[in-house]
Design a protein around this motif. Structure first.
Motif, PDB file in Angstrom:
ATOM      1  N   UNK A   1       0.819  -1.209   0.000  1.00  0.00           N
ATOM      2  CA  UNK A   1       0.000   0.000   0.000  1.00  0.00           C
ATOM      3  C   UNK A   1       0.853   1.259   0.000  1.00  0.00           C
ATOM      4  N   UNK A   2       1.947   1.243   0.766  1.00  0.00           N
ATOM      5  CA  UNK A   2       2.836   2.412   0.850  1.00  0.00           C
ATOM      6  C   UNK A   2       4.285   1.944   0.769  1.00  0.00           C
ATOM      7  N   UNK A   3       4.716   1.470  -0.398  1.00  0.00           N
ATOM      8  CA  UNK A   3       6.057   0.880  -0.510  1.00  0.00           C
ATOM      9  C   UNK A   3       7.184   1.852  -0.200  1.00  0.00           C
ATOM     10  N   UNK A   4       6.941   3.160  -0.357  1.00  0.00           N
ATOM     11  CA  UNK A   4       8.003   4.131  -0.085  1.00  0.00           C
ATOM     12  C   UNK A   4       8.412   4.157   1.387  1.00  0.00           C
ATOM     13  N   UNK A   5       7.550   3.613   2.267  1.00  0.00           N
ATOM     14  CA  UNK A   5       7.875   3.587   3.700  1.00  0.00           C
ATOM     15  C   UNK A   5       8.825   2.455   4.062  1.00  0.00           C
ATOM     16  N   UNK A   6       9.128   1.618   3.077  1.00  0.00           N
ATOM     17  CA  UNK A   6       9.970   0.454   3.326  1.00  0.00           C
ATOM     18  C   UNK A   6      11.210   0.506   2.441  1.00  0.00           C
ATOM     19  N   UNK A   7      12.351   0.063   2.968  1.00  0.00           N
ATOM     20  CA  UNK A   7      12.536  -0.721   4.195  1.00  0.00           C
ATOM     21  C   UNK A   7      12.664   0.093   5.483  1.00  0.00           C
ATOM     22  N   UNK A   8      12.471   1.409   5.428  1.00  0.00           N
ATOM     23  CA  UNK A   8      12.690   2.238   6.619  1.00  0.00           C
ATOM     24  C   UNK A   8      11.935   1.719   7.837  1.00  0.00           C
ATOM     25  N   UNK A   9      10.654   1.336   7.645  1.00  0.00           N
ATOM     26  CA  UNK A   9       9.835   0.877   8.769  1.00  0.00           C
ATOM     27  C   UNK A   9       9.707  -0.647   8.821  1.00  0.00           C
ATOM     28  N   UNK A  10      10.522  -1.347   8.076  1.00  0.00           N
ATOM     29  CA  UNK A  10      10.420  -2.812   8.039  1.00  0.00           C
ATOM     30  C   UNK A  10      10.594  -3.397   9.442  1.00  0.00           C
ATOM     31  N   UNK A  11       9.640  -4.253   9.843  1.00  0.00           N
ATOM     32  CA  UNK A  11       9.675  -4.874  11.149  1.00  0.00           C
ATOM     33  C   UNK A  11       9.272  -3.966  12.290  1.00  0.00           C
ATOM     34  N   UNK A  12       8.932  -2.711  11.973  1.00  0.00           N
ATOM     35  CA  UNK A  12       8.586  -1.728  12.999  1.00  0.00           C
ATOM     36  C   UNK A  12       7.340  -0.942  12.598  1.00  0.00           C
ATOM     37  N   UNK A  13       6.481  -1.554  11.799  1.00  0.00           N
ATOM     38  CA  UNK A  13       5.207  -0.945  11.385  1.00  0.00           C
ATOM     39  C   UNK A  13       4.082  -1.801  11.958  1.00  0.00           C
ATOM     40  N   UNK A  14       3.302  -1.214  12.872  1.00  0.00           N
ATOM     41  CA  UNK A  14       2.310  -1.980  13.617  1.00  0.00           C
ATOM     42  C   UNK A  14       0.907  -1.418  13.422  1.00  0.00           C
ATOM     43  N   UNK A  15      -0.059  -2.322  13.387  1.00  0.00           N
ATOM     44  CA  UNK A  15      -1.472  -1.943  13.396  1.00  0.00           C
ATOM     45  C   UNK A  15      -2.016  -2.188  14.794  1.00  0.00           C
ATOM     46  N   UNK A  16      -2.944  -1.344  15.206  1.00  0.00           N
ATOM     47  CA  UNK A  16      -3.525  -1.452  16.548  1.00  0.00           C
ATOM     48  C   UNK A  16      -4.093  -2.843  16.821  1.00  0.00           C
ATOM     49  N   UNK A  17      -4.649  -3.477  15.779  1.00  0.00           N
ATOM     50  CA  UNK A  17      -5.266  -4.803  15.950  1.00  0.00           C
ATOM     51  C   UNK A  17      -4.294  -5.835  16.508  1.00  0.00           C
ATOM     52  N   UNK A  18      -3.005  -5.649  16.238  1.00  0.00           N
ATOM     53  CA  UNK A  18      -2.009  -6.594  16.724  1.00  0.00           C
ATOM     54  C   UNK A  18      -1.907  -6.583  18.249  1.00  0.00           C
ATOM     55  N   UNK A  19      -2.451  -5.516  18.867  1.00  0.00           N
ATOM     56  CA  UNK A  19      -2.360  -5.370  20.317  1.00  0.00           C
ATOM     57  C   UNK A  19      -3.720  -5.456  20.995  1.00  0.00           C
ATOM     58  N   UNK A  20      -4.766  -5.810  20.235  1.00  0.00           N
ATOM     59  CA  UNK A  20      -6.082  -6.030  20.810  1.00  0.00           C
ATOM     60  C   UNK A  20      -6.781  -4.791  21.316  1.00  0.00           C
ATOM     61  N   UNK A  21      -6.410  -3.637  20.798  1.00  0.00           N
ATOM     62  CA  UNK A  21      -7.036  -2.374  21.192  1.00  0.00           C
ATOM     63  C   UNK A  21      -6.756  -1.360  20.103  1.00  0.00           C
TER      64      UNK A  21
END
Length: 201
Positions: free
Chosen positions: A120-140
Motif C-alpha cells: 500500500x505504501x512501498x516508499x515507507x519500506x525498508x525504513x519501517x520494516x519490522x517496525x510498522x504496527x497496526x492497533x489490531x495486533x495489540x487487541x485495542x
C-alpha cells in the motif's frame, strides 16, 4: 533522552483520502460508493478490525456479507493503495530522525493493513520494516492507553523515552495518558519544532 519516535500513518506519514478508497472498491466490485462507504465506516466492521476482533479473512467476509458479494484481498489492497499517498517531506524527515534514534509506526488498522502496508505504501519500506504496527495486533485501538504500552513493549522501549506523533488530538491524549511524550501533528513546521525540543533530528 528519546529512544524511539513513533509515527502515526494516515495524515502524518501519508495523505489518505477515504473517498478515493471507497470509489475504487465500488468500481472494482460493481457496487455504489454509498454502499461501500456504509459497509466500511457505518457498520462497525472497520472498528472491530482495528481492535483486533476480526482476522483478515473474517474482516473481508464481513464486508462481503454487508455488500452481498465477495471482497478479495487484492481488491481491498488496491483500493487502499489508490487512496494512500506518501508525504515526501515527512518521509525525508523520518529518514533523518532514524539516523539518530529508532523509529516505528503505529496505525489504527486491522491485521490486513499491517500485512499489506508494504504494498500500500512501498516508499515507507525498508525504513519501517519490522517496525510498522497496526492497533489490531495489540487487541485495542488508539486512544486506549493499552495499545501504546503494548506497542512500546514490543519495541523494547519505555514510555518516557518515546515520542508519539499523531494528527488526532484524542490519540495524542491517549499517548500522554500512557506516559509517552506526544505531539499533535498539524504541519511539518510544528513537527520540526517539537523534534528540535528533543534535540532531533
Amino acid at each position: 533522552m528519546l529512544r524511539c519516535v513513533l509515527f502515526d500513518l494516515d495524515d502524518v506519514l501519508v495523505d489518505y483520502d477515504r473517498s478515493i478508497r471507497v470509489g475504487h472498491l465500488a468500481q472494482a466490485i460493481g457496487s455504489t460508493s454509498e454502499a461501500v462507504c456504509a459497509a466500511i465506516y457505518a457498520s462497525g466492521i472497520e472498528d472491530a478490525a482495528d481492535r483486533g476482533a476480526l482476522t483478515p479473512q473474517a474482516y473481508l467476509d464481513a464486508l462481503g456479507a454487508q455488500l452481498q458479494q465477495p471482497i478479495s484481498e487484492e481488491n481491498w489492497t488496491a483500493a487502499r493503495r489508490a487512496a494512500t499517498q506518501v508525504r515526501p517531506d515527512v518521509l525525508a524527515l523520518a529518514h533523518r530522525v532514524a539516523r539518530r534514534v529508532p523509529i516505528a509506526l503505529l496505525t489504527n488498522n486491522g491485521v490486513l493493513m499491517a500485512r499489506q502496508l508494504p504494498v500500500i505504501a512501498p516508499a515507507l519500506f525498508p525504513l519501517f520494516a519490522g517496525r510498522a504496527f497496526a492497533s489490531a495486533e495489540f487487541g485495542a485501538s488508539k486512544p486506549d492507553p493499552q495499545v501504546y504500552i503494548a506497542c512500546i513493549e514490543r519495541l523494547g522501549v519505555s514510555p518516557e523515552a518515546t515520542l508519539f506523533i499523531d494528527d488526532n488530538e484524542a490519540n495524542v491524549k491517549g499517548a500522554l495518558d500512557a506516559g509517552l511524550h506526544a505531539h499533535h501533528y498539524r504541519d511539518l513546521t510544528g513537527l520540526l519544532r517539537a523534534l528540535d525540543w528533543f534535540g532531533l533530528p
